[in-house]
Every structure is written in structure tokens, then in C-alpha cells.
Design a protein around this motif. Sequence first.
Motif, short mmCIF file in Angstrom:
data_model
loop_
_atom_site.label_atom_id
_atom_site.label_comp_id
_atom_site.label_asym_id
_atom_site.label_seq_id
_atom_site.Cartn_x
_atom_site.Cartn_y
_atom_site.Cartn_z
N LYS A 168 0.83 -1.21 0.00
CA LYS A 168 0.00 0.00 0.00
C LYS A 168 0.86 1.26 0.00
O LYS A 168 0.46 2.30 -0.52
CB LYS A 168 -0.92 0.00 1.23
N ARG A 169 2.04 1.15 0.57
CA ARG A 169 2.95 2.30 0.65
C ARG A 169 3.75 2.47 -0.65
O ARG A 169 4.47 3.45 -0.81
CB ARG A 169 3.91 2.09 1.83
N GLY A 170 3.61 1.53 -1.57
CA GLY A 170 4.36 1.59 -2.81
C GLY A 170 5.76 1.03 -2.70
O GLY A 170 6.60 1.25 -3.58
N LEU A 171 6.03 0.29 -1.63
CA LEU A 171 7.36 -0.27 -1.40
C LEU A 171 7.46 -1.73 -1.81
O LEU A 171 8.51 -2.34 -1.68
CB LEU A 171 7.73 -0.13 0.08
N ALA A 172 6.36 -2.32 -2.29
CA ALA A 172 6.37 -3.70 -2.80
C ALA A 172 5.77 -3.67 -4.20
O ALA A 172 4.68 -3.11 -4.40
CB ALA A 172 5.57 -4.62 -1.89
N GLU A 173 6.47 -4.27 -5.14
CA GLU A 173 5.94 -4.33 -6.49
C GLU A 173 6.42 -5.60 -7.18
O GLU A 173 7.49 -6.13 -6.87
CB GLU A 173 6.35 -3.10 -7.32
N LYS A 174 5.60 -6.06 -8.14
CA LYS A 174 5.97 -7.23 -8.92
C LYS A 174 6.46 -6.75 -10.28
O LYS A 174 5.81 -5.93 -10.93
CB LYS A 174 4.80 -8.19 -9.08
N ARG A 175 7.61 -7.26 -10.70
CA ARG A 175 8.15 -6.85 -11.99
C ARG A 175 9.02 -7.94 -12.57
O ARG A 175 9.55 -8.80 -11.86
CB ARG A 175 8.94 -5.55 -11.85
N ASP A 176 9.17 -7.89 -13.90
CA ASP A 176 10.06 -8.81 -14.59
C ASP A 176 11.50 -8.38 -14.35
O ASP A 176 11.82 -7.19 -14.38
CB ASP A 176 9.78 -8.82 -16.10
N SER A 177 12.34 -9.37 -14.09
CA SER A 177 13.73 -9.03 -13.79
C SER A 177 14.61 -10.25 -14.00
O SER A 177 14.15 -11.40 -13.97
CB SER A 177 13.85 -8.56 -12.34
N ILE A 204 13.93 -1.56 -1.12
CA ILE A 204 14.89 -1.18 -0.08
C ILE A 204 15.82 -0.07 -0.57
O ILE A 204 16.36 0.70 0.23
CB ILE A 204 15.69 -2.42 0.40
N THR A 205 15.98 0.05 -1.90
CA THR A 205 16.87 1.07 -2.45
C THR A 205 16.38 2.48 -2.12
O THR A 205 17.17 3.42 -2.10
CB THR A 205 16.99 0.92 -3.97
N HIS A 217 25.34 0.37 -4.84
CA HIS A 217 25.45 -1.05 -5.16
C HIS A 217 24.20 -1.81 -4.73
O HIS A 217 23.81 -2.80 -5.33
CB HIS A 217 26.68 -1.65 -4.47
N LEU A 218 23.57 -1.33 -3.66
CA LEU A 218 22.38 -1.98 -3.10
C LEU A 218 21.28 -2.10 -4.14
O LEU A 218 21.00 -1.16 -4.88
CB LEU A 218 21.87 -1.16 -1.91
N HIS A 219 20.65 -3.28 -4.21
CA HIS A 219 19.53 -3.49 -5.12
C HIS A 219 18.28 -3.86 -4.33
O HIS A 219 18.36 -4.27 -3.17
CB HIS A 219 19.85 -4.60 -6.12
#
Length: 791
Positions: free
Chosen positions: A144-153, A194-195, A407-409
Motif C-alpha cells: 500500500k505504501r508503494g514499497l512492494a511491487e511485482k516486476r520482470d527481472s 529497499i533502495t 550497489h544496493l539493489h
Amino acid sequence: MYDFRALEKKWQDYYAREKPFNIDLDKAERPFYNLMMFPYPSAAGLHIGNMFSFIGSDVYGRFMKLKGYDVFEPIGFDAFGIHSENYALKVGKHPAELTPKSIEYFREEQLKKLGNIYDWDSEAITSSPEYYKWTQWIFIQLYKRGLAEKRDSSVNWCPSCKTVLADEQVIDGHCERCSSEVDKREMSQWFFKITEYAEKLLSNLDWLDWTDTTKNLQRAWIGKSAGASITFDISGMDEKIEVFTTRPDTIYGVTYIVVAPEYPLVDKLITPVTEEAFEEFRNNVKNMDMATRTSISRPKNGIFTGSYAIHPLTGEELPIWIGDYVLAEYGTGAVMAVPAHDERDFAFARKYGLEIRQVIECDPSELPYTEKGIMVNSDKYTGMKSTDFIDRIDTIDTSIKGSVNYHLHDWCISRQRYWGPPIPMIYCDRCGTVPVPEEDLPVMLPKTDDYIPDGSGKSPLAKSPEFVNTTCPICGGPARRETDVSDNFLDSAWYYLRYLSPKNDEAAFERELVEKWCPVNMYIGGNEHATLHLMYSRFIAMALHDMGYLSFEEPFTSFRGHGLIIKDGEKMSKSKGNIVNPNQYFDSHGVDALRTYLMFMGTFLEGGDFRDSGMDAIKRFLNRVWEIANMGEGKSSLNLKIKMAETIEKVEYSITNIKPNTAIAAIMEFVNEASKENVIERQLVIDMAKLLSPFAPFLCEEIYSIKGGKKRTILEDGFPSGYEKYASMANVELPVQISGKMRGKVTLEQNSSQEKVMEAIMKDEKLASMLEGKTIRKIIYVQDKIINIIV
């Protein structure tokens, strides 16, 4: 010699029955939260390394309780995740059946025997629905906060564990759990951003009271780099390539561009002439692990795309290459190559005959020259210092902008396994991605016999129509559940909060208790979790803080990372047959002896070498303590009281500074002195037991009991006091003469050797300067009276 088995059983039963260390969290007046890393129930039992960590933490907690604090020391089990599941698969058991049995063994046969001051009423188990309901709740709040998302990677795939891994779980290209080589796969996964907290995660390290080693590991992993983002147009296309560089001062030395094989524009960049060669090249790269691709020493391979980029300052065309040493997930996936001033670019250019253009002043024989300096061959900037050019980077050209890179991902949270909390998301063809309503939590992990991962990239839950098929909470139409489970490091990222209210059905944690007890006062554990658990816990706390759930953004006020144990000079491993099972020492030497030896065998923050001979020596030492406790009562000598005052100071300093070995050494010195006495005062025996009680609790509880102690436990009787007048007698001021003339004084312990006196003199700036460059011909030392140095 005392019967340690009977004595320890007596006090273990007492602790279990009376629960003297359970805390009324609401009423505690001097709260002190003492946390240790809870174990994975993923093996036949806890090993000696676990015990080393737990005991070290408990020593600190017991000490703080002696000092009068209301110490909350909870314990639980990190029971979900790949560790527990792999162990179940290894022994052919269902994880839902084996994990509770493992927990029972860990709890009843090991942890409860250890003597730690655990509050067992606060136990939390991450695989229980009562716990993972709230793990799922946290996931939803992040979404809800926009800190979790699903994406192709492009993600890390362990072919042995058959699941995706976070970057932090890949060590030198191998799975941190099973050591298998990690592959790369293109998959749709859930990520936590987390970035977005990279800068705060980094800057807060400056004031955190953490072990320097731990903080430096986090700094290196976050990897902040200041530099510039530079945009290159692509010749003949309406596309651009953006690069990040820490050396924008070398921009005039760019002679080609290199992109990763996975770079999004690769298919457009490849010309028909190079298509076939590129496919072969790409397939070869797919078989390389990350460590090989990024190795500095390995020869770099590449292929020319047939396309060109436009230099933003000179307008010249730069060939665009694809290189196996460039990774899509690091930086922008593209680099500007300056072979004259970068080792990898230099080797690549030499291999493929590409231009090497010097733009920093140096002897051409020194190339590649990687230092900053005076710019040359750089148009109107020739003669400028590199640092000056970098300082004014934003004024050079609109295609160049000052930038910061990390460097953090982002944290890949999806796991294609069975044993974990189902990710609480629903997919509806009409409404899209929808979180499970909070009132419908938990999304229960179904019991199924088809739980073994098959390597398809899908969780075993995907094979269960009863689980997958559901209804959309928005439109009520048919929908599908997410079938991945979340990384078990999410379970452990907030467990310290749940300990405070593990039975609360209405909230993840009671905010009033959290405000009273958190952040955690002292956290002790292994440095191997610096970029995993500790980083993730900090991120979750910061996110919850920004959402208004926590008043603090750092979860652990103080953290101490301890070292590792070896056995007889060698690293412990099953192949060497030198794994130490703590239970065998419970029976042969006693828990007290094991606790004391583990804290004595080396420096706790660095680790130590476990040797059976050392265990034997500690067993003899504890028997001597017992003999002193049973010595006839009578007035003790002044020297012994002075020694007690000195011992109290040393023990307090040592435990406060996480140096338990020196605390035990000080107690041993006192025991040696006490052994010379014919009688001993009762209070001295009690205080000796108090000082030893963080290390050997059962023996010391017994001594306290037989000496008439009135409290429920020796820890409630307070830290030894009343020796202040003797403390001043423990040190002497020793006059120092040089060639017969009085030159000063040094303060040191009574009965110090001549060697220690000279060490103290040489540490005194004034006295040391008087002896500098002079030959000492003779030393006359009268112990505790005077020293005369003849030069």
C-alpha cells in the motif's frame, strides 16, 4: 568435587517451574531488552556455534540483571524457510510435521538446559499462523505504501534449492545455503524497494553503536558512489544509452560503449550481420555465474553490435559493444569505456584492437592510469584538475548530470518453495493485482503432500487448484492467488516486535509496549547476517516508522557481532568429523563448564579454538570454586578483600565491553588468592558467585542458596558492592627515579612485576621522553615502593 549433573538438573527444574526470569512487561521500571538471534530448527540439534552466540548474549543479559535492570530476554524459532524445508527434504519428512518436532527438541533438550534467562511465555514461532498472519500484514502495508511491487527481472536462481535468491544470498556466485552455482533467469518476481532507503541505511551507520566490522560490511554492500549520469544518443535511432561513472573527468577518453547482454536495447542494437554470432555469444554468457563475469583477472569477452553511440561533447561516433563483464542489474547496464584509465576497459581494448586515448596526465608507459590528475587531450578543459572538473560537472553539458549510485539493489522477496508464508496477493483479470483484505488474513499455507519444488520456476502451491482459485475481493469474480511464498528473512525482520505481544490476535505488536521496550538495547549475533537479516530488519523498521507504526527508525541501539569457533585449530566440518555437539559436554563436563569455557577460550568478538583440554581445565576450576564455597567461615584477609575490589572492577569493565574471557581470567585470579586462605567470609563467597553467575549460573545459584540467599535467584541480589574503600588499596602510586633523581609517578596494580612497571613508565609521555635515546644500564625495583632506572 561436586555432582554437577544433579546440581544442574535441580536448577534447570527450578527455572522451568518458578519462571524467575519472566517479565511483567507493563510494570517493569528499568526495562532492558536483550536480544539474541533466534535459531532455525533445521538440523538434528543446535551446534556449538549456536551455543557460543546464545551464551555470549545471555552473559550480557545476566550481567544487566545483576545491575538491577528488568531484563527481557526472549527466544523463539525462525521456523519457516529454505533451511528448515531442505532439512525436512533431506531426511524424508514433511516440513509441517518435522519442524514442530525439531522445535520441541531444541527447546526441551538444549535451550532449557542452557541456563539462559529466557522468558518462555514470550516465545514466537514464525511458522505458526498466529505469527505469519502479521508477516503477511506487513507485506500488505509495504504494498500500500508503494514499497512492494511485482516486476520482470533477471534474478538469481539456485538450481539445487530450486528457488530465486536475493542478491544478499549469493556469495561469490554461489547459493549461501547450499553452495551451488547460481544461474540467471528472467522471471516476474515481487521486490521490496529497499533502495529507496539506501541513503538513510548508510548515513545512520555513522551514529549506530554497532561493531565496526558489521557497519563496514553494510557500508560496502550499500556501496554509495558519487559521480555523473551521462546520456549518449544512438546513431540512426530515437534511443539513448545512459551510463553512470565515478570518473566524468575522463569523458574525453571514451572510445567505445559496452552494454550487458541482457540490456533492454540489445535486440535493437544488433545488426543483421551480427545476429547469429550474438546468439552464440549470449548463450555462452548464460552459462557463466556472476562471480566469473565480474572477476577482474578473467579475460573479458565481447562482440560488436554494429551500432554506434554519439559522444555528447565531441559528436564522434563510438562503437557499441556487448561485454560479458557488464551486468544489467548493476548501474544502468551500460558503461562508457575509457581504456587509458580503467583496467578492465584497457584489457578489453587491447584484446579487440580498440582505441586507447589518454586524457589524464601521466607517463604513457603507466597506462592504464587510474588516479585523478591534470586533464589532457580534453578540448577546452585541458590543463584543468580532475577534481575541479568533477566539482562543476553540472555546468558542462545538459547530457551530463551529477549523480549518486548505490550497489544496493531491491530485495527480491519471492520464493518458489512450499514452506513459507503465502504472499497475500490476488490476481483478477478485471481488477488487476489486489491485496488480500486484512480481515481475511492469514492466507493459510495448505497441507499438501505435493510440496517438493520441481525447478519449473513455480511454487508447489501452483499445483493446488484449491489454493490457487479464489474470488476477487473487489468485484467478486474469479481470481487467482499468488503462489510464491515470501523470503524467510521477512519473518525475522520484525520478530523482536512480536516477542512483546506474541499472543495478540488484534495487532502485529502492541504499540505501548514497543514504545516502552524498543529499540532493542543490546543485540548480539553473527556478522554473517550483516547484509541479510540486519539490513532487512533496518529497512522494515524504517518503513514502519514512516508509516507511523514505530516512533524509531533503527531497531537495535547496540549490536555486537561475534567471531567464529574452530576445533583444534581447524574449521569445523562434517567431512573432517570435528563438529562439536554441545549435548555431549552437558553430560561429560556440565553446562556450567561448557558455558564458561566457550566464553574463556578466546576473544568473543573474534572467536576461539575449542579444545577438550580446555574443557577439562574449566571443570577443575569450577570444582575449586565449589571448594572455596565450602571452606570454613571466618574473617578474610585484607589482601583478599582488596583482590575482590579489583575483581569487581575488572569483571564489570570486561562484560560491559563484551570481553568475557578477561572477566573470567579476573575471577580465576581471585579464586587463586582465595585458595590460599584458611577461612573465608560468607559475603565474599556470595560476591564471588555473583561475579561468576553470568558464566556458570547453576553452580552459583547453589552457592547462593547454601549461603542463605533470600532472593528467588542470585541475579536479583544485585551486583557486588561495598568494596569501595578496598578499591583504592588495589593500586599503588609508584615513585619513579631516573639515575637517582625523582622524575614522576606511575599508578598500577599492587604486586606488579618489573616488566609491567616499565611498560607503564614507557606509556607515560613525560617519563618516556626522558629515557628516549638513552641506554638503561641498571634497574633497581623495590616492589610497590620505588623504582630507580640508571642510565
